[in-house]
Design a protein around this motif. Structure first.
Motif, PDB file in Angstrom:
ATOM      1  N   GLU A  82      -2.473 -16.836  46.021  1.00 22.54           N
ATOM      2  CA  GLU A  82      -3.187 -17.746  46.903  1.00 22.54           C
ATOM      3  C   GLU A  82      -3.585 -17.109  48.222  1.00 22.54           C
ATOM      4  O   GLU A  82      -4.400 -17.647  48.952  1.00 22.54           O
ATOM      5  CB  GLU A  82      -2.323 -18.984  47.170  1.00 22.54           C
ATOM      6  CG  GLU A  82      -2.316 -19.987  46.044  1.00 22.54           C
ATOM      7  CD  GLU A  82      -3.651 -20.681  45.887  1.00 22.54           C
ATOM      8  OE1 GLU A  82      -4.290 -21.036  46.893  1.00 22.54           O
ATOM      9  OE2 GLU A  82      -4.081 -20.856  44.743  1.00 22.54           O
TER      10      GLU A  82
ATOM     11  N   THR B 149       0.012 -12.907  47.821  1.00 21.80           N
ATOM     12  CA  THR B 149       0.264 -13.691  46.627  1.00 21.80           C
ATOM     13  C   THR B 149      -1.090 -14.071  46.035  1.00 21.80           C
ATOM     14  O   THR B 149      -2.139 -13.779  46.615  1.00 21.80           O
ATOM     15  CB  THR B 149       1.049 -14.974  46.946  1.00 21.80           C
ATOM     16  OG1 THR B 149       0.235 -15.821  47.784  1.00 21.80           O
ATOM     17  CG2 THR B 149       2.352 -14.657  47.669  1.00 21.80           C
TER      18      THR B 149
ATOM     19  N   ASP C 258       0.311 -20.247  50.748  1.00 22.74           N
ATOM     20  CA  ASP C 258      -0.730 -20.955  50.016  1.00 22.74           C
ATOM     21  C   ASP C 258      -2.079 -20.689  50.661  1.00 22.74           C
ATOM     22  O   ASP C 258      -2.240 -19.751  51.435  1.00 22.74           O
ATOM     23  CB  ASP C 258      -0.409 -22.450  49.953  1.00 22.74           C
ATOM     24  CG  ASP C 258      -0.207 -23.064  51.340  1.00 22.74           C
ATOM     25  OD1 ASP C 258      -0.605 -22.430  52.349  1.00 22.74           O
ATOM     26  OD2 ASP C 258       0.358 -24.162  51.433  1.00 22.74           O
ATOM     27  N   ARG C 259      -3.041 -21.500  50.349  1.00 28.49           N
ATOM     28  CA  ARG C 259      -4.397 -21.288  50.851  1.00 28.49           C
ATOM     29  C   ARG C 259      -4.442 -21.251  52.379  1.00 28.49           C
ATOM     30  O   ARG C 259      -5.220 -20.479  52.968  1.00 28.49           O
ATOM     31  CB  ARG C 259      -5.323 -22.391  50.322  1.00 28.49           C
ATOM     32  CG  ARG C 259      -6.759 -22.303  50.836  1.00 28.49           C
ATOM     33  CD  ARG C 259      -7.648 -23.307  50.114  1.00 28.49           C
ATOM     34  NE  ARG C 259      -8.951 -23.448  50.748  1.00 28.49           N
ATOM     35  CZ  ARG C 259      -9.911 -24.240  50.288  1.00 28.49           C
ATOM     36  NH1 ARG C 259      -9.719 -24.951  49.187  1.00 28.49           N
ATOM     37  NH2 ARG C 259     -11.065 -24.320  50.917  1.00 28.49           N
TER      38      ARG C 259
ATOM     39  N   ASP D 153      -6.751 -18.868  54.814  1.00 28.36           N
ATOM     40  CA  ASP D 153      -7.961 -19.551  55.267  1.00 28.36           C
ATOM     41  C   ASP D 153      -8.129 -19.452  56.782  1.00 28.36           C
ATOM     42  O   ASP D 153      -7.254 -18.971  57.513  1.00 28.36           O
ATOM     43  CB  ASP D 153      -7.906 -21.014  54.838  1.00 28.36           C
ATOM     44  CG  ASP D 153      -9.264 -21.548  54.432  1.00 28.36           C
ATOM     45  OD1 ASP D 153     -10.283 -21.017  54.916  1.00 28.36           O
ATOM     46  OD2 ASP D 153      -9.324 -22.501  53.634  1.00 28.36           O
TER      47      ASP D 153
ATOM     48  N   HIS E 144      -9.957 -16.345  46.039  1.00 27.90           N
ATOM     49  CA  HIS E 144      -8.782 -16.147  46.895  1.00 27.90           C
ATOM     50  C   HIS E 144      -8.854 -14.824  47.652  1.00 27.90           C
ATOM     51  O   HIS E 144      -7.936 -14.009  47.624  1.00 27.90           O
ATOM     52  CB  HIS E 144      -7.494 -16.233  46.072  1.00 27.90           C
ATOM     53  CG  HIS E 144      -7.391 -17.450  45.212  1.00 27.90           C
ATOM     54  ND1 HIS E 144      -7.371 -18.723  45.735  1.00 27.90           N
ATOM     55  CD2 HIS E 144      -7.331 -17.603  43.863  1.00 27.90           C
ATOM     56  CE1 HIS E 144      -7.288 -19.600  44.745  1.00 27.90           C
ATOM     57  NE2 HIS E 144      -7.269 -18.950  43.613  1.00 27.90           N
TER      58      HIS E 144
ATOM     59  N   PRO F 123     -12.198 -19.956  48.278  1.00 28.63           N
ATOM     60  CA  PRO F 123     -11.102 -20.659  47.613  1.00 28.63           C
ATOM     61  C   PRO F 123     -11.102 -20.482  46.101  1.00 28.63           C
ATOM     62  O   PRO F 123     -10.150 -20.905  45.443  1.00 28.63           O
ATOM     63  CB  PRO F 123     -11.342 -22.124  48.002  1.00 28.63           C
ATOM     64  CG  PRO F 123     -12.815 -22.215  48.213  1.00 28.63           C
ATOM     65  CD  PRO F 123     -13.230 -20.890  48.775  1.00 28.63           C
TER      66      PRO F 123
END
Length: 770
Positions: free
Chosen positions: A360, A358, A322-323, A327, A461, A458
Motif C-alpha cells: 500500500e 508495503t 496504508d494508503r 498519499d 500504489h 491509488p
C-alpha cells in the motif's frame, strides 16, 4: 540543486490511466493571522529535527546512486538513527568470530550469549527471542555501511544499543570502534521500546515484564559504562513506544543525573481513525506529551531542565502502513507535525524511515520501483522545512476556523509563513497582519504543495508524479489576503526591506493541456468507483494553467449519467455508483479537450475487509485469552503480528481461548458479513502428541453464541502462514451476523501443546449490498 518537474515525472507515461475528479472549492470564513513581533529564543537547528532512521534491510543498490544522494542533500537530515527499530534489541553489531558470510560458528554461543571477537570487525547478525537462536535473516547491509552513508550525508549519528539481548560491554565496544573510525556519533540511546511486549528484552528471566524502575537501573549501568569511555557523548532513553511515555517519568526520577535526553516514539493517528480532520487533530497529542515531560523535569531535575534534551527517535503519521502513508495527506500532516515539534521545543527528531515499503505504500520517505527511486509526500514535508522556512520562531496568533494550521519563522532576509489547509473541499482565505517593527518588501514568493505537485496513484500504489513545491512571484495585496486552496500547503515568503526573495520561481508549464482519466481496469460492482481527472502539459507533467469545468458522461451500469466538476490544482476526484456488473465507459470533456476510459465492473458475492492488522498496541485490540498474548515483530519483515504463547498447555472448559476479539469496529456493517478471513501460523517448533490438534474459528452473536465457521490443524500451518477464507452459506447464520459481538480462536487438542500461534490480517467477507 533545483528539482525540475520534467526530471521528476518521467515515470508518468509508464503508469496506467486513472480518472481524477475534484469538486470546486467553496470559500470558508476569513481567518486573520497576526504576527506579533520579533522572534523569541535562539536559532533552531532545523536539520536536527529533520532526521531519519536507517534500517539494515535496505538494498544497497539504491543507497549509493547519485539521484538518491542528491535527494538526501536537498533534505539535509542532521541526525541519522541506526541500526533500525526493534532490530536494535535483536542485533549483534559485530559478527567477528561468529559470522563469516552466511556461515556461523555455533561454538561461539556460550553462557547464553554469542562471544564476539572485538579485535576486528565483521558484519553483524540477528538473533531470535531471549534464547538467542540465530535468525534466518540478518538484513542486507551492515552497521559500517550505515555509518558510512550517514557520514557521506554530513549527518551525525545516533546508535540505539542492544539492551534486549546485549550487554553494556557490547555497547562500549561499539562506541570504541566508532570513535576509532572517526564516525560522528554524539547520541547513544539505551534500547528500543522495552515497554512493549513485542520487544525482545521486555520479558525478564522470571517471566515478569520490564518496568520503569528496572529500565532506569539498566540505563544507569549502560550510561556509566559508555561515558567512562567517552564522557563527551550524550546518553538517553527510554525510546517509549508511543505518546503515553512509558518509563519516562521513572527514568527522569531515578536516573536523571546521568540522563542527557529523553526519547520517545510517536505514531499518533489511530488505526481506526477515518476522518481527515481527526487525523490532524491527533497532532495535539504531542503538545500534551511535551507538557508532561516538562513537568517531570521540573519536579525531579529542576537544575537540569535545559540539559535534558527531548528527542522523538521514531515518528510517522500512523503505525499501519496504508494508503495514507503514501498519499498527499502524509506530506501535509508531516509538515504540521514538524512545525509542532519546532514550536514545542523538541531538540531532535527522526522520521521512520527511509525506504521501508508495503504493497500500500509503507513508512519509507521514498518509493522504490521499476522507475527508480521517487520521493513520497513525507519527503517533501522535510524538504519544505529545510529549504523554505527560517530558523527562528516568530510568535503569532490566528483566529482559526479549524481547518488551517499556521507556522511563522524568520530568517536573515525575511518572514516565512506556512499555511496548511486540510479541508478537502473548502478554499481558505487568510488575512496576514504584519508587525510595524520591521519594514518589508511587498513583492515576495508564494510556494504551494498540493495534488499538482504530488499525486499518489491509488491503483498502482506509487507516485504518479512527485515534484517540489511550485513557486510564483507574489505581491502582498493591501488587505494582506492569501488564498489557500483545499488540501494544500503554502509558504508565503515576505522579504525585509532591501532584501531579495530567496525562493526561485518554477518555470511555467509548456504547451497545450491534455486531459486524462485515471480509473482501474476493473472494479467491484457493489462499491462506489473512485475516479480522478487531471491535466498535463506536452511533457506529461501536471499543467499549472486554468482549465474549463470538466463534464463527465457515463455509459453503462451506474446511477449517474453525467457529472460536472472543476479542477483544483490540476486534479479532481469523484465517485460513481455501480448498479450492476458490466462495462462502464467514461468520457471527460473540458473545452476542446477530451479523454476516455473503460472500467469492467465485476460482480462480487463478497469482498474482504481487514479490520485487525495487530500493528497497534495490544491495549487497542480489545483482545483477551486463556494464555499469554503478545506482539511478535520478526515473523514478518517490519510488521507486527499477534501471538499466543503456549507452554505445555492442555485446553479445557473455558480454558481454551487463544485469542478473543470482542471490540467490533464501530463502522462495521455487520448485516453484510458473509464470512471471515485471516492468517495463522504455528511456530516451527510447536509440539503436541495429538496429530489432530487444531484451531477452531468461532463467531459469536447475540442470535447464536457459538458458530464454528472453520478449523485448521496446527500441523498444516507449521512454520508457514495459512491464509484462510471461510464463507457462511447458512441463511440462519447470515442473519445472525447483524448481532455479532465476538470472534474467538479456540484451541482443540487431546494432548498438551507447546509453541506459539501467530495471527495476522483478520477481517470479514462483506456481501454485496444487493
Amino acid at each position: 540543486m533545483t528539482l525540475h518537474r520534467q526530471s521528476r515525472l518521467s515515470l508518468l507515461t509508464a503508469l496506467p490511466l486513472l480518472l481524477i475528479i475534484v469538486l470546486p472549492g467553496a470559500f470558508a470564513s476569513v481567518d486573520t493571522l497576526r504576527i506579533e513581533g520579533e522572534p523569541k529564543g535562539k536559532r533552531i537547528d532545523l536539520s536536527a529535527l529533520l532526521g531519519t532512521n536507517l534500517a539494515l534491510w535496505y538494498e544497497p543498490e539504491y543507497l549509493g546512486t547519485d539521484e538518491f544522494q542528491e535527494f538526501l542533500k536537498e533534505w539535509g537530515p542532521g541526525l541519522i538513527r541506526l541500526p533500525g527499530g526493534s532490530w536494535s534489541n535483536e542485533y549483534y553489531w559485530n559478527g567477528n568470530g561468529v559470522r563469516d558470510g552466511e556461515v556461523f560458528n555455533r561454538e561461539a554461543f556460550q553462557d547464553g550469549k554469542w562471544q564476539v571477537d572485538y579485535s576486528a570487525y565483521a558484519p553483524g547478525f540477528r538473533i531470535h527471542g531471549t534464547s538467542q537462536e540465530l535468525s534466518d535473516y540478518h538484513g542486507v547491509i551492515d552497521v559500517r555501511r550505515q555509518h558510512e552513508l550517514a557520514e557521506s550525508m554530513g549527518a551525525k549519528q545516533m546508535v540505539t544499543v542492544n539492551v534486549g539481548t546485549g550487554t553494556p560491554q557490547m555497547a562500549v565496544e561499539w562506541l570504541t570502534w566508532a570513535d576509532s573510525n572517526n564516525y560522528s556519533v554524539p547520541y547513544w540511546e539505551i534500547g528500543n521500546e522495552l515497554n512493549g511486549q513485542w520487544e525482545v528484552g521486555h520479558f525478564l528471566p522470571d517471566g515478569t515484564g520490564m518496568t520503569g524502575e528496572i529500565y532506569a537501573e539498566r540505563f544507569l549501568e549502560y550510561a556509566r559504562a559508555l561515558k567512562a569511555v567517552n564522557p563527551a557523548i550524550k546518553v538517553g532513553g527510554p525510546a517509549s513506544s508511543d505518546l503515553s511515555l512509558a518509563f519516562v517519568e521513572e527514568l527522569i526520577r531515578d536516573a536523571g543525573e546521568e540522563l542527557d535526553f529523553i526519547s520517545f516514539h510517536a505514531y499518533p493517528v489511530g488505526v481506526q481513525r477515518a476522518d481527515t480532520e481527526g487525523k490532524f487533530t491527533d497532532i495535539q497529542l504531542l503538545r500534551e506529551a511535551l507538557q508532561h515531560i516538562r513537568q517531570w523535569k521540573q519536579t525531579y531535575q529542576p537544575e537540569r531542565m535545559d540539559a535534558i534534551e527531548i528527542g522523538i527517535t521514531e515518528w510517522n503519521m500512523k503505525v499501519n502502513e496504508d494508503r495514507d502513508t503514501g498519499d498527499l495527506i502524509n506530506g501535509l500532516w508531516s509538515a504540521v507535525w514538524i512545525g509542532t515539534m519546532v514550536e514545542g521545543g523538541v531538540t531532535f527528531a527522526n522520521q521512520w524511515d527511509l525506504l521501508t515499503a508495503t504493497a500500500e505504500g509503507g513508512h519509507g520517505a521514498f518509493h522504490v520501483g521499476r522507475n527508480g527511486i521517487v520521493p513520497k509526500s513525507i519527503y517533501w514535508a522535510h524538504y519544505i522545512w529545510a529549504n523554505l522556512m527560517g530558523d527562528r520562531v516568530v510568535p503569532s496568533t490566528m483566529n482559526n476556523s479549524g481547518t488551517v494550521a499556521s507556522f511563522v519563522t524568520q530568517s536573515d532576509t525575511g518572514w516565512q509563513i506556512m499555511l496548511v489547509n486540510w479541508s478537502e473541499s473548502e478554499t481558505q482565505e487568510i488575512c496576514i497582519e504584519l508587525p510595524a517593527t520591521r519594514a518589508f518588501t511587498r513583492t515576495g514568493r508564494l510556494a504551494t504543495f498540493s495534488h499538482r505537485e504530488y499525486f499518489w496513484n491509488p491503483v498502482s500504489h506509487q507516485p504518479l508524479w512527485s515534484c517540489p513545491p511550485s513557486v510564483v512571484e507574489w505581491t502582498m495585496p493591501g488587505d494582506g489576503m492569501v488564498t489557500v486552496p483545499p488540501f494544500s500547503l503554502q509558504v508565503v515568503e515576505i522579504p525585509f526591506e532591501d532584501e531579495a526573495a530567496r525562493l526561485q520561481e518554477t518555470p511555467p508549464s509548456q504547451g497545450r493541456m491534455a486531459l486524462n482519466l485515471l480509473v482501474p481496469e476493473n472494479a467491484p460492482a457493489d462499491l462506489p468507483l473512485e475516479a480522478w481527472v487531471y491535466v498535463t502539459d506536452n511533457a506529461g507533467n501536471p499543467h499549472d494553467g486554468d482549465a474549463e469545468p470538466v463534464v463527465l458522461s457515463f455509459t453503462g451500469p451506474v446511477e449517474e449519467t453525467s457529472l460536472t466538476v472543476s479542477l483544483s490544482r490540476s486534479v479532481a476526484r469523484c465517485f460513481v455508483n455501480p448498479t450492476a456488473s458490466g462495462q462502464l465507459k467514461l468520457t471527460a470533456r473540458s473545452g476542446d479537450l477530451k479523454a476516455q476510459a473503460v472500467v469492467d465492473l465485476i460482480a462480487v458475492a463478497s469482498r474482504p475487509v481487514i479490520h485487525w492488522t495487530f500493528d497497534n498496541p495490544i491495549s487497542e485490540w480489545g483482545a483477551s485469552g486463556t494464555f499469554t498474548i503478545g506482539m511478535e515483530p520478526s515473523v514478518k519483515p517490519n510488521e507486527f503480528v499477534a501471538e499466543t504463547i503456549l507452554e505445555n498447555a492442555m485446553p479445557g472448559d473455558n480454558a481454551d481461548v487463544l485469542l478473543l476479539l470482542e471490540s467490533m469496529p464501530e463502522k462495521l456493517p455487520k448485516a453484510r458479513i458473509g464470512g471471515i478471513i485471516g492468517e495463522m501460523q504455528a511456530s516451527p517448533d510447536f509440539k503436541s502428541d495429538d496429530p489432530d490438534a487444531r484451531v477452531n474459528i468461532v463467531m459469536q452473536s447475540e442470535a447464536d453464541h457459538w458458530m464454528v465457521v472453520g478449523s485448521i490443524r496446527l500441523e498444516d500451518m507449521r512454520g508457514r502462514w495459512e491464509h484462510f477464507r471461510f464463507e457462511i452459506s447458512d441463511p440462519r447464520r447470515l442473519k445472525a451476523m447483524a448481532r455479532l459481538y465476538g470472534v474467538r480462536y479456540q484451541l482443540e487438542s487431546q494432548a498438551p501443546v507447546t509453541g506459539r500461534i501467530y495471527f495476522d490480517n483478520l477481517g470479514f467477507l462483506l456481501r454485496a449490498s444487493d
